[in-house]
Write a protein that holds these residues in place. Structure first.
Motif, PDB file in Angstrom:
ATOM      1  N   ARG A 199       1.481   8.181 -17.071  1.00  0.00           N
ATOM      2  CA  ARG A 199       0.161   7.584 -16.824  1.00  0.00           C
ATOM      3  C   ARG A 199       0.313   6.112 -16.469  1.00  0.00           C
ATOM      4  NH1 ARG A 199      -5.506   7.760 -18.323  1.00  0.00           N
ATOM      5  NH2 ARG A 199      -6.187   5.713 -19.024  1.00  0.00           N
ATOM      6  N   MET A 200       1.194   5.416 -17.200  1.00  0.00           N
ATOM      7  CA  MET A 200       1.430   4.010 -16.912  1.00  0.00           C
ATOM      8  C   MET A 200       2.006   3.851 -15.502  1.00  0.00           C
ATOM      9  SD  MET A 200       3.760   1.311 -19.087  1.00  0.00           S
ATOM     10  CE  MET A 200       5.252   2.282 -18.791  1.00  0.00           C
ATOM     11  N   THR A 201       2.952   4.717 -15.147  1.00  0.00           N
ATOM     12  CA  THR A 201       3.551   4.660 -13.812  1.00  0.00           C
ATOM     13  C   THR A 201       2.515   4.985 -12.739  1.00  0.00           C
ATOM     14  OG1 THR A 201       5.642   5.400 -14.761  1.00  0.00           O
ATOM     15  CG2 THR A 201       5.438   5.508 -12.372  1.00  0.00           C
ATOM     16  N   ASP A 202       1.671   5.979 -13.016  1.00  0.00           N
ATOM     17  CA  ASP A 202       0.627   6.341 -12.056  1.00  0.00           C
ATOM     18  C   ASP A 202      -0.339   5.178 -11.818  1.00  0.00           C
ATOM     19  OD1 ASP A 202       1.698   8.828 -11.789  1.00  0.00           O
ATOM     20  OD2 ASP A 202       0.274   9.831 -13.127  1.00  0.00           O
ATOM     21  N   ALA A 203      -0.667   4.445 -12.889  1.00  0.00           N
ATOM     22  CA  ALA A 203      -1.545   3.283 -12.735  1.00  0.00           C
ATOM     23  C   ALA A 203      -0.905   2.261 -11.808  1.00  0.00           C
ATOM     24  CB  ALA A 203      -1.842   2.657 -14.093  1.00  0.00           C
ATOM     25  N   PHE A 204       0.376   2.057 -11.989  1.00  0.00           N
ATOM     26  CA  PHE A 204       1.088   1.096 -11.139  1.00  0.00           C
ATOM     27  C   PHE A 204       1.110   1.588  -9.688  1.00  0.00           C
ATOM     28  CE2 PHE A 204       5.035  -0.350  -9.148  1.00  0.00           C
ATOM     29  CZ  PHE A 204       4.876  -1.726  -9.249  1.00  0.00           C
ATOM     30  N   ILE A 205       1.407   2.883  -9.507  1.00  0.00           N
ATOM     31  CA  ILE A 205       1.456   3.453  -8.152  1.00  0.00           C
ATOM     32  C   ILE A 205       0.092   3.325  -7.474  1.00  0.00           C
ATOM     33  CG2 ILE A 205       1.727   5.593  -6.834  1.00  0.00           C
ATOM     34  CD1 ILE A 205       3.763   6.462  -8.986  1.00  0.00           C
ATOM     35  N   GLY A 206      -0.961   3.688  -8.196  1.00  0.00           N
ATOM     36  CA  GLY A 206      -2.301   3.614  -7.618  1.00  0.00           C
ATOM     37  C   GLY A 206      -2.681   2.203  -7.212  1.00  0.00           C
ATOM     38  N   GLY A 207      -2.367   1.227  -8.061  1.00  0.00           N
ATOM     39  CA  GLY A 207      -2.678  -0.157  -7.740  1.00  0.00           C
ATOM     40  C   GLY A 207      -1.918  -0.654  -6.535  1.00  0.00           C
ATOM     41  N   VAL A 208      -0.643  -0.352  -6.473  1.00  0.00           N
ATOM     42  CA  VAL A 208       0.184  -0.801  -5.354  1.00  0.00           C
ATOM     43  C   VAL A 208      -0.250  -0.134  -4.052  1.00  0.00           C
ATOM     44  CG1 VAL A 208       2.509  -0.773  -4.376  1.00  0.00           C
ATOM     45  CG2 VAL A 208       2.170  -1.397  -6.770  1.00  0.00           C
ATOM     46  N   VAL A 209      -0.502   1.172  -4.095  1.00  0.00           N
ATOM     47  CA  VAL A 209      -0.921   1.884  -2.881  1.00  0.00           C
ATOM     48  C   VAL A 209      -2.255   1.327  -2.375  1.00  0.00           C
ATOM     49  CG1 VAL A 209      -1.749   4.104  -1.997  1.00  0.00           C
ATOM     50  CG2 VAL A 209       0.355   4.000  -3.338  1.00  0.00           C
ATOM     51  N   GLY A 210      -3.162   1.023  -3.299  1.00  0.00           N
ATOM     52  CA  GLY A 210      -4.437   0.447  -2.884  1.00  0.00           C
ATOM     53  C   GLY A 210      -4.253  -0.859  -2.132  1.00  0.00           C
ATOM     54  N   LEU A 211      -3.375  -1.714  -2.632  1.00  0.00           N
ATOM     55  CA  LEU A 211      -3.125  -2.995  -1.969  1.00  0.00           C
ATOM     56  C   LEU A 211      -2.415  -2.802  -0.632  1.00  0.00           C
ATOM     57  CD1 LEU A 211      -2.043  -5.166  -5.033  1.00  0.00           C
ATOM     58  CD2 LEU A 211      -4.240  -5.149  -3.861  1.00  0.00           C
ATOM     59  N   ILE A 212      -1.511  -1.811  -0.560  1.00  0.00           N
ATOM     60  CA  ILE A 212      -0.823  -1.537   0.703  1.00  0.00           C
ATOM     61  C   ILE A 212      -1.805  -1.061   1.761  1.00  0.00           C
ATOM     62  CG2 ILE A 212       0.818   0.011   1.841  1.00  0.00           C
ATOM     63  CD1 ILE A 212       2.517  -0.100  -0.704  1.00  0.00           C
ATOM     64  N   VAL A 213      -2.737  -0.202   1.368  1.00  0.00           N
ATOM     65  CA  VAL A 213      -3.738   0.300   2.318  1.00  0.00           C
ATOM     66  C   VAL A 213      -4.625  -0.841   2.808  1.00  0.00           C
ATOM     67  CG1 VAL A 213      -5.799   1.743   2.523  1.00  0.00           C
ATOM     68  CG2 VAL A 213      -3.729   2.666   1.474  1.00  0.00           C
ATOM     69  N   ILE A 214      -4.966  -1.763   1.912  1.00  0.00           N
ATOM     70  CA  ILE A 214      -5.757  -2.927   2.337  1.00  0.00           C
ATOM     71  C   ILE A 214      -4.985  -3.717   3.382  1.00  0.00           C
ATOM     72  CG2 ILE A 214      -6.734  -5.134   1.594  1.00  0.00           C
ATOM     73  CD1 ILE A 214      -7.244  -3.839  -1.136  1.00  0.00           C
ATOM     74  N   GLY A 215      -3.657  -3.843   3.173  1.00  0.00           N
ATOM     75  CA  GLY A 215      -2.841  -4.599   4.114  1.00  0.00           C
ATOM     76  C   GLY A 215      -2.659  -3.907   5.453  1.00  0.00           C
ATOM     77  N   LEU A 216      -2.506  -2.574   5.435  1.00  0.00           N
ATOM     78  CA  LEU A 216      -2.254  -1.835   6.673  1.00  0.00           C
ATOM     79  C   LEU A 216      -3.534  -1.485   7.418  1.00  0.00           C
ATOM     80  CD1 LEU A 216       0.561   0.635   5.518  1.00  0.00           C
ATOM     81  CD2 LEU A 216       0.806  -1.501   6.799  1.00  0.00           C
ATOM     82  N   PHE A 217      -4.624  -1.275   6.662  1.00  0.00           N
ATOM     83  CA  PHE A 217      -5.906  -0.914   7.271  1.00  0.00           C
ATOM     84  C   PHE A 217      -6.979  -1.886   6.789  1.00  0.00           C
ATOM     85  CE2 PHE A 217      -3.381   2.922   6.642  1.00  0.00           C
ATOM     86  CZ  PHE A 217      -3.294   3.408   7.939  1.00  0.00           C
ATOM     87  N   PRO A 218      -6.852  -3.137   7.182  1.00  0.00           N
ATOM     88  CA  PRO A 218      -7.780  -4.148   6.646  1.00  0.00           C
ATOM     89  C   PRO A 218      -9.150  -4.078   7.309  1.00  0.00           C
ATOM     90  CG  PRO A 218      -6.335  -5.161   8.246  1.00  0.00           C
ATOM     91  CD  PRO A 218      -5.892  -3.719   8.120  1.00  0.00           C
ATOM     92  N   GLU A 219     -10.159  -4.285   6.505  1.00  0.00           N
ATOM     93  CA  GLU A 219     -11.504  -4.455   7.059  1.00  0.00           C
ATOM     94  C   GLU A 219     -11.655  -5.897   7.504  1.00  0.00           C
ATOM     95  OE1 GLU A 219     -16.153  -3.511   5.872  1.00  0.00           O
ATOM     96  OE2 GLU A 219     -14.606  -3.529   4.334  1.00  0.00           O
ATOM     97  N   SER A 220     -12.408  -6.117   8.543  1.00  0.00           N
ATOM     98  CA  SER A 220     -12.596  -7.476   9.041  1.00  0.00           C
ATOM     99  C   SER A 220     -13.079  -8.383   7.914  1.00  0.00           C
ATOM    100  CB  SER A 220     -13.625  -7.495  10.176  1.00  0.00           C
ATOM    101  OG  SER A 220     -13.997  -8.825  10.481  1.00  0.00           O
ATOM    102  N   PRO A 221     -12.402  -9.523   7.703  1.00  0.00           N
ATOM    103  CA  PRO A 221     -12.822 -10.429   6.628  1.00  0.00           C
ATOM    104  C   PRO A 221     -14.120 -11.156   6.946  1.00  0.00           C
ATOM    105  CG  PRO A 221     -11.091 -11.441   7.923  1.00  0.00           C
ATOM    106  CD  PRO A 221     -11.241 -10.018   8.435  1.00  0.00           C
ATOM    107  N   LEU A 222     -14.608 -11.020   8.174  1.00  0.00           N
ATOM    108  CA  LEU A 222     -15.805 -11.745   8.591  1.00  0.00           C
ATOM    109  C   LEU A 222     -17.052 -10.873   8.652  1.00  0.00           C
ATOM    110  CD1 LEU A 222     -14.181 -13.731  11.530  1.00  0.00           C
ATOM    111  CD2 LEU A 222     -14.695 -14.603   9.257  1.00  0.00           C
ATOM    112  N   ARG A 223     -16.874  -9.577   8.923  1.00  0.00           N
ATOM    113  CA  ARG A 223     -18.013  -8.721   9.230  1.00  0.00           C
ATOM    114  C   ARG A 223     -19.029  -8.678   8.090  1.00  0.00           C
ATOM    115  NH1 ARG A 223     -15.476  -4.295  10.037  1.00  0.00           N
ATOM    116  NH2 ARG A 223     -15.124  -4.616  12.257  1.00  0.00           N
TER     117      ARG A 223
END
Length: 386
Positions: free
Chosen positions: A148-172
């Motif tokens: 569970r602890m590892t899954d929490a880490f994986i989920g957090g990291v994947v979320g940040l990676i997706v933000i980086g690879l598929f970013p929403e416009s910071p201005l819109r």
């Protein structure tokens, strides 16, 4: 007896329209969350070999649903909270056993320690959830707590990676909220100007009610800008927009001030109308012009108008207004009229700042009301050409 069907049909149509508008606004976020949840599950299940990694996609959703520029912090809080809960659960349950009072003790200690470590509700709650998991489903010392602890880490990291690879416009999102606030400002000023001319108190009351409900919009504007800043730090794709997000951040305070000053103007206009007093036609014309300029700013921030062409025109119009807001247009009028004049001057300064001027330059546009003004006037008495 009136037929309720048309009213129900109108309500249903309105709800469908609102839902469709929300989908249009949130479609990119929905896509982000869907991709991130699937990627987090795949990473935990295939790469790390966890049989049922339910918490990996859950952690990702929690991270991505956070607004206001706190996604990094939420990722850390998830991992720390789960680690704390698993560790305490193992320690406490292994020594006192599992049962009703044992769970109460474990949860209480885990949440208390999480609260002591940080003010975050998420961290404390995750510590409590993890301790419950150890006390009920996963016996002390089993691998489930660690997974569970590892899954929490994986989920957090994947979320940040997706933000980086598929970013929403910071201005819109930020520009959209500014446009809405400018639209409210325009509508309220328009209604107040019309009501001051006609003496319609009901219209002013409605306008005041509309502007009083804007705090949520202001909060959304600030949160959207903070999220945009965080997206810039995560995604190299957006680094070229740093200057634009700084410019957007700079006008948040003037937009907030414009709404607040509009609210005060509407409140004072209501007092004036209830007292059966009046303002000059020049004051009404100035308020009407401010409404038109706010409407143009709404269009600009929605992306309808081209800023490099429209902004100089708006600045020129505001400078002309600044030359008109002297004490003489409210001379001989009651206090409420004087206050309305003061608020009109403040809104001119706010809108000029939104257009890009500094506060000092914006204040210098105003016709002075003092023999020794703190901000010397610069252009108020110049013949400004179109």
């Amino acid at each position: 007896m009136p037929n309720p069907v048309p009213k129900q049909a109108s309500y249903a149509k309105s709800r469908i329209h609102e839902g469709w508008m929300r989908l249009q606004t949130k479609w990119f976020y929905i896509l982000q969350v869907a991709i991130a949840a699937g990627a987090a599950y795949w990473a935990a299940h295939v790469v790390f070999g966890h049989d049922i990694p339910f918490f990996a996609p859950m952690a990702t959703i929690i991270v991505l649903s956070t607004t206001g520029g706190e996604r990094f912090r939420r990722s850390v809080e998830l991992v720390v909270g789960v680690s704390l809960g698993v560790g305490l659960g193992d320690l406490i349950i292994a020594n006192i056993g599992s049962g009703t009072w044992q769970i109460a003790v474990a949860v209480g200690i885990a949440i208390a320690l999480g609260t002591f470590i940080d003010r975050s509700v998420l961290l404390a709650n995750q510590a409590g959830f993890a301790s419950v998991l150890v006390a009920t489903i996963s016996p002390p010392g089993s691998a489930d707590g660690i997974e569970r602890m590892t899954d929490a880490f994986i989920g957090g990291v994947v979320g940040l990676i997706v933000i980086g690879l598929f970013p929403e416009s910071p201005l819109r999102a930020g520009r959209r909220e500014i446009a809405r606030l400018m639209g409210i400002t325009s509508n309220v000023l328009r209604d107040v100007a019309a009501a001051l001319h006609s003496g319609d108190i009901i219209v002013i009351r409605h306008a005041l009610q509309n502007v009083r409900g804007t705090q949520g919009r202001i909060n959304n504007m600030i949160a959207a800008t903070k999220t945009g800043e965080e997206n810039l730090s995560v995604s190299p794709i957006l680094w070229r927009q740093r200057g634009k997000i700084r410019s957007l951040k700079r006008i948040l305070h003037p937009v907030d001030n414009a709404i607040r000053n509009t609210r005060v103007l509407a409140r004072r206009a209501l007092v004036l109308s209830e007292d059966n007093d009046t303002v000059s036609e020049e004051q009404i014309a100035i308020i009407s012009e401010l409404s038109d300029i706010a409407a143009e700013l709404e269009r600009l921030f929605e992306g309808v108008d081209r800023g490099h062409e429209v902004m100089p025109q708006l600045i020129n119009r505001l400078r002309k207004l600044g030359s008109r807001v002297g004490l003489e247009i409210a001379e001989g009028r009651v206090l409420s009229a004087q206050v309305i004049l003061g608020q009109s001057r403040s809104i001119i300064v706010d809108l000029l700042q939104i257009c890009g001027l500094s506060r000092k330059s914006a204040a210098a546009v105003l016709r002075p009301t003092s023999q020794h003004p703190a901000q010397p006037p610069e252009i108020w008495d110049m013949d400004i050409e179109d």
